[in-house]
Design a protein around this motif. Structure first.
Motif, PDB file in Angstrom:
ATOM      1  N   GLY A  43       0.803  -0.761   0.176  1.00 61.84           N
ATOM      2  CA  GLY A  43      -0.167  -0.106   0.418  1.00 61.84           C
ATOM      3  C   GLY A  43       0.720   1.211   0.269  1.00 61.84           C
ATOM      4  O   GLY A  43       0.490   2.431  -0.762  1.00 61.84           O
ATOM      5  N   ALA A  46       1.714   1.493  -3.257  1.00 58.40           N
ATOM      6  CA  ALA A  46       1.603   2.342  -4.660  1.00 58.40           C
ATOM      7  C   ALA A  46       0.739   3.368  -4.365  1.00 58.40           C
ATOM      8  O   ALA A  46       0.630   4.476  -5.123  1.00 58.40           O
ATOM      9  CB  ALA A  46      -0.085   1.766  -4.070  1.00 58.40           C
ATOM     10  N   CYS A  69      -7.149   9.930  -3.873  1.00 57.49           N
ATOM     11  CA  CYS A  69      -6.781   8.437  -2.485  1.00 57.49           C
ATOM     12  C   CYS A  69      -7.184   8.089  -1.834  1.00 57.49           C
ATOM     13  O   CYS A  69      -7.172   6.765  -1.646  1.00 57.49           O
ATOM     14  CB  CYS A  69      -5.398   8.820  -2.166  1.00 57.49           C
ATOM     15  N   LEU A  72      -9.854   5.563  -3.545  1.00 61.51           N
ATOM     16  CA  LEU A  72      -9.728   4.578  -3.813  1.00 61.51           C
ATOM     17  C   LEU A  72      -8.865   3.935  -2.651  1.00 61.51           C
ATOM     18  O   LEU A  72      -9.672   2.669  -2.267  1.00 61.51           O
ATOM     19  CB  LEU A  72      -8.324   4.917  -4.728  1.00 61.51           C
ATOM     20  N   GLN A  73      -8.858   4.280  -1.853  1.00 61.82           N
ATOM     21  CA  GLN A  73      -8.371   3.514  -0.131  1.00 61.82           C
ATOM     22  C   GLN A  73      -9.940   3.252   0.386  1.00 61.82           C
ATOM     23  O   GLN A  73     -10.105   2.134   0.791  1.00 61.82           O
ATOM     24  CB  GLN A  73      -8.493   4.674   0.254  1.00 61.82           C
ATOM     25  N   LEU A  75     -12.240   2.456  -2.217  1.00 61.62           N
ATOM     26  CA  LEU A  75     -13.009   1.070  -2.939  1.00 61.62           C
ATOM     27  C   LEU A  75     -12.319  -0.628  -2.187  1.00 61.62           C
ATOM     28  O   LEU A  75     -12.595  -1.215  -3.019  1.00 61.62           O
ATOM     29  CB  LEU A  75     -13.082   1.186  -4.331  1.00 61.62           C
ATOM     30  N   LEU A  76     -10.722  -0.554  -2.236  1.00 61.83           N
ATOM     31  CA  LEU A  76     -10.720  -1.444  -2.237  1.00 61.83           C
ATOM     32  C   LEU A  76     -10.989  -3.164  -0.862  1.00 61.83           C
ATOM     33  O   LEU A  76     -11.597  -3.251  -1.809  1.00 61.83           O
ATOM     34  CB  LEU A  76      -9.032  -0.927  -2.038  1.00 61.83           C
ATOM     35  N   PRO A  77     -11.089  -2.620  -0.379  1.00 61.44           N
ATOM     36  CA  PRO A  77     -12.087  -3.283   0.241  1.00 61.44           C
ATOM     37  C   PRO A  77     -13.134  -3.793   0.300  1.00 61.44           C
ATOM     38  O   PRO A  77     -13.978  -4.482   0.228  1.00 61.44           O
ATOM     39  CB  PRO A  77     -12.156  -2.658   1.950  1.00 61.44           C
ATOM     40  N   CYS A  79     -13.979  -4.080  -2.846  1.00 56.99           N
ATOM     41  CA  CYS A  79     -13.922  -4.749  -4.139  1.00 56.99           C
ATOM     42  C   CYS A  79     -13.524  -6.267  -3.823  1.00 56.99           C
ATOM     43  O   CYS A  79     -13.621  -7.529  -4.201  1.00 56.99           O
ATOM     44  CB  CYS A  79     -13.482  -4.592  -4.811  1.00 56.99           C
ATOM     45  N   THR A  80     -12.871  -6.134  -2.338  1.00 53.46           N
ATOM     46  CA  THR A  80     -11.986  -7.339  -2.327  1.00 53.46           C
ATOM     47  C   THR A  80     -12.760  -7.803  -0.885  1.00 53.46           C
ATOM     48  O   THR A  80     -12.543  -8.890  -0.740  1.00 53.46           O
ATOM     49  CB  THR A  80     -10.449  -7.138  -1.637  1.00 53.46           C
TER      50      THR A  80
END
Length: 366
Positions: A43, A46, A69, A72-73, A75-77, A79-80
């Motif tokens: 992280g 990135a 940023c 994006l931070q 969206l990451l959890p 999406c995963t």
């Protein structure tokens, strides 16, 4: 939300650690933290890449805005993690205790001398790591590091944290906790004091970014070596069947001490001139004073590592066996100790919230 999820994850690991032998207790937790810090390193890389831009002093970069940023931070959890919820296996809840029973259970656990006395040391140890709130501004406005340089500095720091965890498991897992805390606290404090050389410009001919990276990275390495024995100690204290509730309590206790330490650092900054204007004009005397003060405070736990109470309870047990031995006698308990614990616990949370609100509504108060 992050702390809530973190506590739940730790409780799951703790329940699974019941299948570890006493000699191997804590290895699973160490592996989890290694994975966690590897993620933090990725992280950091990135963030350094996507936030760097020519408008902020960089020579290249995608130049993603701070708002981008944050998005994006978020969206990451989403999406995963969210898609995996469908595949999570939920263990059946075996206990139907109400809130009153849980509170009584926590009070009885904390009231044991073998718990609340070491917990006070844990709090004091975390409290001693007072942050220097002027340091980030000094790196940017004083040393004129770019966004990318600062990002890579803390990326390498995260990587060294991983190495610290690996070193703990490979070389220090069965070491004496007191000796481990003694030398890691001293060495970490020395590296903290070395930040003074960045302020005075005495970096032995090394580029300032190299000196700063080595200093912060090695400090993080030794702090993580010292961090894991606390986790093992917690595992050894908690009785079976209460893992989730009790661990949530004492891990929050540990986190709260860090929040109070941050508040103390913010308060100390009000007593010296560490404003952006002063740093930009190379008036770094305030940064120097604050660095000396916060670094000196970090060494205070050294004087209590080998301490013990009048009843013979060690402030810091030396290993798993000593931790369990101190918790074994049901007659060694004190309601006053439990009341002190919860008063300090609640007071710390209230103080942190009030200070945060004060800074929000009075940003120029000091």
């Amino acid at each position: 939300g992050l702390l809530y999820a973190d506590t739940v994850a730790d409780a799951i690991v703790l329940e699974c650690s019941r299948y570890e032998s006493d000699k191997e207790k804590g290895r699973m937790r160490t592996h989890c933290y290694v994975v966690r810090q590897v993620g933090a390193t990725i992280g950091s890389i990135a963030g350094a890449l996507i936030y760097n831009s020519t408008s902020d002093g960089g020579t290249w970069g995608w130049g993603l805005s701070i708002q981008g940023c944050f998005i994006l931070q978020a969206l990451l959890p989403a999406c995963t993690i969210l898609p995996l919820i469908l595949f999570m296996y939920e263990l059946p809840i075996l206990s139907n205790k109400n809130l009153s029973s849980l509170c009584h259970e926590m009070f009885e656990f904390i009231a044991h001398d073998g718990v609340w006395i070491p917990m006070l040391f844990v709090y004091f140890y975390g409290l001693s790591y007072v942050s220097n709130p002027s340091w980030y501004n000094f790196l940017y406005d004083g040393l004129e590091f770019s966004d990318f340089q600062v990002g890579m500095l803390y990326t390498i720091g995260s990587l060294f944290s991983v190495l610290g965890l690996v070193a703990y498991e490979k070389y220090f897992f069965k070491s004496s906790w007191r000796r481990l805390f003694l030398w890691t606290t001293i060495v970490s404090g020395i590296f903290s004091f070395l930040q003074v050389l960045l302020v005075t410009g005495q970096t032995f001919g090394l580029p300032k970014i190299i000196f700063a990276t080595g200093d912060i990275s090695l400090q993080g390495f030794f702090q993580y070596v010292a961090f894991m024995p606390f986790c093992v100690m917690f595992f050894s204290m908690i009785p079976g069947g209460t893992e989730g509730t009790i661990y949530a309590l004492i891990s929050t206790w540990q986190n709260v001490s860090g929040e109070v330490a941050t508040g103390i650092g913010t308060t100390l900054a009000c007593g010296v001139n560490v404003s952006d204007n002063a740093i930009e004009n190379h008036n770094w005397s305030g940064v120097l004073k604050l660095t000396l003060i916060t670094s000196g405070i970090q060494l205070l736990p050294v004087f209590f590592i080998y301490g013990e109470s009048p009843s013979g309870i060690k402030f810091l047990p030396d290993n798993i066996d000593e931790t369990k031995a101190q918790c074994r006698n049901p007659n060694r308990r004190s309601n006053a100790g439990a009341y002190l614990f919860f008063a300090l616990f609640g007071g710390s949370i209230v103080a942190s919230i009030l200070q945060s609100l004060y800074v929000i509504f009075y940003p120029n108060s000091c």
